[in-house]
Design an enzyme around this catalytic site. Structure first.
Site, mmCIF file in Angstrom:
data_model
loop_
_atom_site.group_PDB
_atom_site.id
_atom_site.type_symbol
_atom_site.label_atom_id
_atom_site.label_comp_id
_atom_site.label_asym_id
_atom_site.label_seq_id
_atom_site.Cartn_x
_atom_site.Cartn_y
_atom_site.Cartn_z
ATOM 1 N N ARG A 199 4.237 -6.200 1.312
ATOM 2 C CA ARG A 199 3.240 -6.632 2.291
ATOM 3 C C ARG A 199 3.728 -7.946 2.861
ATOM 4 O O ARG A 199 4.722 -8.499 2.405
ATOM 5 C CB ARG A 199 1.859 -6.750 1.642
ATOM 6 C CG ARG A 199 1.754 -7.827 0.584
ATOM 7 C CD ARG A 199 0.421 -7.746 -0.157
ATOM 8 N NE ARG A 199 0.087 -9.012 -0.793
ATOM 9 C CZ ARG A 199 -0.797 -9.146 -1.780
ATOM 10 N NH1 ARG A 199 -1.450 -8.096 -2.252
ATOM 11 N NH2 ARG A 199 -1.058 -10.327 -2.294
ATOM 12 N N ASN A 258 -4.541 -12.518 5.013
ATOM 13 C CA ASN A 258 -4.670 -12.723 3.575
ATOM 14 C C ASN A 258 -3.621 -13.719 3.096
ATOM 15 O O ASN A 258 -2.432 -13.503 3.309
ATOM 16 C CB ASN A 258 -4.468 -11.399 2.823
ATOM 17 C CG ASN A 258 -4.634 -11.561 1.326
ATOM 18 O OD1 ASN A 258 -5.723 -11.847 0.852
ATOM 19 N ND2 ASN A 258 -3.545 -11.417 0.588
ATOM 20 N N GLU A 259 -4.079 -14.806 2.490
ATOM 21 C CA GLU A 259 -3.171 -15.753 1.824
ATOM 22 C C GLU A 259 -1.955 -16.089 2.694
ATOM 23 O O GLU A 259 -0.802 -15.917 2.265
ATOM 24 C CB GLU A 259 -2.745 -15.207 0.453
ATOM 25 C CG GLU A 259 -3.912 -15.044 -0.504
ATOM 26 C CD GLU A 259 -3.512 -14.473 -1.861
ATOM 27 O OE1 GLU A 259 -2.404 -13.905 -1.977
ATOM 28 O OE2 GLU A 259 -4.323 -14.588 -2.801
ATOM 29 N N GLU A 292 -11.277 -15.005 -4.386
ATOM 30 C CA GLU A 292 -10.639 -14.156 -5.395
ATOM 31 C C GLU A 292 -10.463 -14.936 -6.685
ATOM 32 O O GLU A 292 -10.031 -16.086 -6.673
ATOM 33 C CB GLU A 292 -9.240 -13.711 -4.935
ATOM 34 C CG GLU A 292 -9.191 -12.773 -3.766
ATOM 35 C CD GLU A 292 -7.744 -12.400 -3.421
ATOM 36 O OE1 GLU A 292 -6.876 -12.480 -4.312
ATOM 37 O OE2 GLU A 292 -7.493 -12.053 -2.263
ATOM 38 N N LYS A 345 -1.763 -2.212 -10.215
ATOM 39 C CA LYS A 345 -2.602 -1.381 -11.091
ATOM 40 C C LYS A 345 -2.866 -2.011 -12.442
ATOM 41 O O LYS A 345 -3.791 -1.610 -13.137
ATOM 42 C CB LYS A 345 -2.013 0.025 -11.243
ATOM 43 C CG LYS A 345 -0.613 0.091 -11.785
ATOM 44 C CD LYS A 345 -0.121 1.523 -11.765
ATOM 45 C CE LYS A 345 1.361 1.617 -12.097
ATOM 46 N NZ LYS A 345 2.214 1.006 -11.055
ATOM 47 N N HIS A 372 -3.748 -5.108 -12.733
ATOM 48 C CA HIS A 372 -4.675 -6.221 -12.496
ATOM 49 C C HIS A 372 -6.077 -5.824 -12.951
ATOM 50 O O HIS A 372 -6.550 -4.733 -12.652
ATOM 51 C CB HIS A 372 -4.680 -6.557 -10.999
ATOM 52 C CG HIS A 372 -5.203 -7.931 -10.691
ATOM 53 N ND1 HIS A 372 -6.518 -8.283 -10.850
ATOM 54 C CD2 HIS A 372 -4.575 -9.035 -10.219
ATOM 55 C CE1 HIS A 372 -6.680 -9.546 -10.494
ATOM 56 N NE2 HIS A 372 -5.521 -10.021 -10.098
#
Ligand SMILES: [Zn+2]
Length: 675
Positions: A113, A151-152, A308, A357, A359
């Site tokens: 990403r 995002n971030e 978050e 997955k 997390h």
């Protein structure tokens, strides 16, 4: 920051929701369980671009319609993301010049990403199109209460060094420096014969045979932060135009280096921050507190959104340690104690595939018959009971200067010692103030310091004349200042001001530095008072300052190590070596006493104590991180149980209590307040 507020009537509770990873029949169960857990806000669509626009100009938004309708029907509000942090593969293939390039010249690929160059006009145009689509479609949707841009920013890709960025950098430099003569002066290009005769000769600070001009690197860090900010602004402005009245945010990572969040904080309607514990560090709740205090400070003291954090383990650290029972609750309420009016997690439902997955999630793989789920639902109920805390303000005792630019400059190569690190220095000072039960605001070095008795300045390598004047005025006006080594060294172009170090801080500190005397790896120096420093020492020449502690050995033996300078109605302390732990604590204690800050040394170690004041009510958060029950002098009503508490409050090991009272629970003895 505008006054636009999130339309919610309780503390926001929820997390990232990625329904696109699941068949549609799961969605109804999601919403039902969200209600059970007390979830009232979820963030949707962060990485959904390829699903919303599967081919250029072809939009498939019907599934998102159904998600938002379903959530609204269940009473769950939506923080809707623009999906621009994850450009689709078709976009990157069609627009190869949008691929980011590393400092080493590597062109980054598809499959993760954040594969985008912040200066790419193709990326900008595509972002504008998908943002317009979402804004037009959902501006009036009743579930929508917040826009979440990207995002971030800067989190994965700190900077891009491609040719498109090179051209954008040159435009940015023209705006900053005006003409080439000014740039050559600012960058000191007479050194090594770097003088530029044409703008096109200037490149990003790519890997070169040896150290690249530090002023060029510093400007590139500024440019990169601004380039990402331009991306944010572009989407924000579209949303403001097409979706007026809905606040807009983007999730910061406040304690990370690449972005100058002081500049960004002015641009968002609500400050939002992501925070993840470094799981295996002991006392990592102190790092959490630091990030929360910085988030609130970026928000100008106003409430902010914890966008978050994790219910338990994350997936991206070398060892992803699970949280112990009670830890998630302490973490979440510590953020609230320090000003968060929202407690959100990554993410709602455990992913079955992909990179994240492992997390932890709100709804774990084990489903609702799990400790995790019971903890999540209990926290939701407690946050609902704390609704009146919203809008109250944290009461701080002291200020710590935080400066991203100085961080960038200090850690460029070819400094006297590579062992002196900015974040370590800030965290070391913060930790001692936390252990002294003092609450800290972070401030920009040029910020208004009125109201702070004590201002701590960890290693402010880059000190502008305005910052020095600000710190000097603070002391002259009766404040106390504590500055640590390697401060006041360089100006905004990483050049030395005239005369000896510490440049513009010489007046306020009442001293000069003959020479920095960095220590060998592992070497320590002894100071009077039983203290020991490492990494750094200095030949300090007092010019009005008095020696408080002297070096007993090492390269500066016999000279002042810690000094105090009375100036005007205040005093400025200077610490010329790297102190840590109790040694730093002892010096800070003396500076606190100088500042007239009431001692709270008798409070139990490991007990986090923070106060938020609202209209007619004061909330005292007592968070016991220790293994033993703690008892403190306090009165009020337990905000969670309604039980009265008179005189003393017991906080069992590992738990949290919140006492509400109509008056500050410890009266004026709390400290803080105006000078
Ligand atoms: Zn680029």
């Amino acid at each position: 920051m505008s006054a636009t507020k999130i339309r919610l009537d309780a503390i926001a509770y929820g997390g990232d929701y990625n329904p696109e990873q699941w068949p549609e029949e799961v969605w109804a169960e999601d919403v039902r369980l969200m209600r059970e857990a007390g979830v009232n806000l979820v963030t949707v669509g962060i990485f959904s671009w390829a699903l919303l626009e599967p081919a250029e100009g072809r939009y498939e938004l019907a599934w998102l319609d159904r998600v938002l309708d379903l959530l609204h029907g269940g009473g769950v509000a939506v923080d809707l993301a623009t999906p621009t942090a994850a450009p689709p593969p078709w976009f990157t293939r069609r627009h190869p010049s949008s691929r980011p390039v590393t400092r080493e010249g590597h062109v980054l690929g598809i499959g993760a990403r954040a594969t985008f160059c912040p200066s790419s006009p193709d990326y900008a145009a595509a972002c504008a199109r998908i943002t317009e689509q979402l804004a037009r479609r959902y501006a009036g949707h009743p579930a929508l209460v917040l826009w979440h841009v990207n995002n971030e920013y800067g989190g994965h890709l700190h900077a891009c060094y491609c040719d498109v960025c090179a051209a954008a950098f040159r435009r940015w430099l023209r705006a900053r420096h005006g003409d080439l003569a000014a740039l050559n002066r600012a960058w000191g290009t007479a050194v090594w014969g770097q003088r530029y005769g044409d703008w096109d000769e200037i490149e990003p600070p790519r890997i070169a045979p040896t150290a690249v001009n530090p002023a060029q690197q510093l400007d590139y860090a500024r440019f990169s932060s601004d380039a990402f900010l331009a991306c944010f602004r572009r989407e924000r402005d579209i949303l403001r135009r097409l979706s007026p009245g809905v606040p807009i945010t983007t999730n910061f990572m406040a304690t990370s280096k690449p972005i100058d969040y002081w500049r960004w904080a002015r641009e968002v309607d609500v400050v939002a921050n992501d925070h993840y514990l470094t799981a295996e560090l002991p006392d990592n709740h102190i790092d959490l507190a630091m990030a929360a205090d910085l988030s609130r400070s970026l928000a100008g003291g106003r409430p902010w959104v914890l966008m978050e954090h994790s219910t338990s383990a994350v997936n991206w650290q070398p060892r992803n340690i699970a949280k112990r029972p009670g830890e998630m609750r302490r973490n979440s309420l510590a953020h609230v104690a320090r000003g968060a009016d929202a407690v959100l997690f990554f993410q709602w439902r455990a992913a079955a595939a992909g990179a994240e997955k492992f997390h932890s999630t709100m709804l774990p793989r084990g489903g609702t018959d799990s400790r995790q789920w019971r903890d999540v639902t209990r926290l939701g109920a407690e946050l609902a009971a704390l609704r009146d805390v919203r809008g109250s303000r944290v009461v701080a005792d002291a200020a710590v200067v935080w400066d991203y630019e100085s961080w960038w400059a200090l850690e460029l190569e070819w400094r006297p010692s590579g062992d002196l690190r900015y974040l370590e220095r800030v965290a070391a000072h913060y930790e001692r103030l936390w252990r002294a039960h003092l609450t800290v605001d972070f401030v920009h070095p040029e910020a208004d310091l009125a109201g702070y008795r004590l201002v701590v300045v960890p290693s402010l390598y880059l000190t502008t004349p305005a910052a020095a004047a600000n710190l000097t005025a603070h002391v002259r006006g009766g404040g106390t200042l504590l500055v640590s080594c390697f401060s006041g060294i360089a100006d905004a172009n990483d050049a030395f001001p005239p005369g000896r170090h510490p440049g513009a801080l010489r007046e306020v500190l009442g001293l000069e530095i003959e020479e920095p005397l960095p220590l060998r790896q592992g070497e320590t120096v002894r100071l009077e008072g039983g203290c020991r420093g490492d990494v750094w020492a200095e030949d300090v020449l007092p010019r009005g300052a008095e020696a408080v502690l002297r070096y007993l050995d090492g390269p500066a033996a016999g000279g002042p190590a810690v000094t105090r300078h009375r100036l005007g109605r205040g005093a400025a302390w200077y610490v010329s070596t790297r102190l840590a732990g109790d040694d730093l604590g002892r010096v800070l204690d003396r500076a606190c006493a100088d500042a007239g800050l009431a001692s709270r040394a008798d409070l139990p170690a490991g007990l986090e104590v923070v106060r938020r004041d609202g209209a007619g009510a004061s909330y005292l958060f007592l968070i016991n991180h220790g293994d033993e029950d703690a008892e403190v002098p306090a009165s009020g009503v337990d905000a969670l149980t309604g039980a009265p508490c008179e005189g003393r409050a017991c906080v069992p090991a590992g738990t949290v209590r919140i006492l509400v009272s109509s008056l500050p629970p410890w009266g004026e003895g709390w400290g803080g307040g105006p000078i």
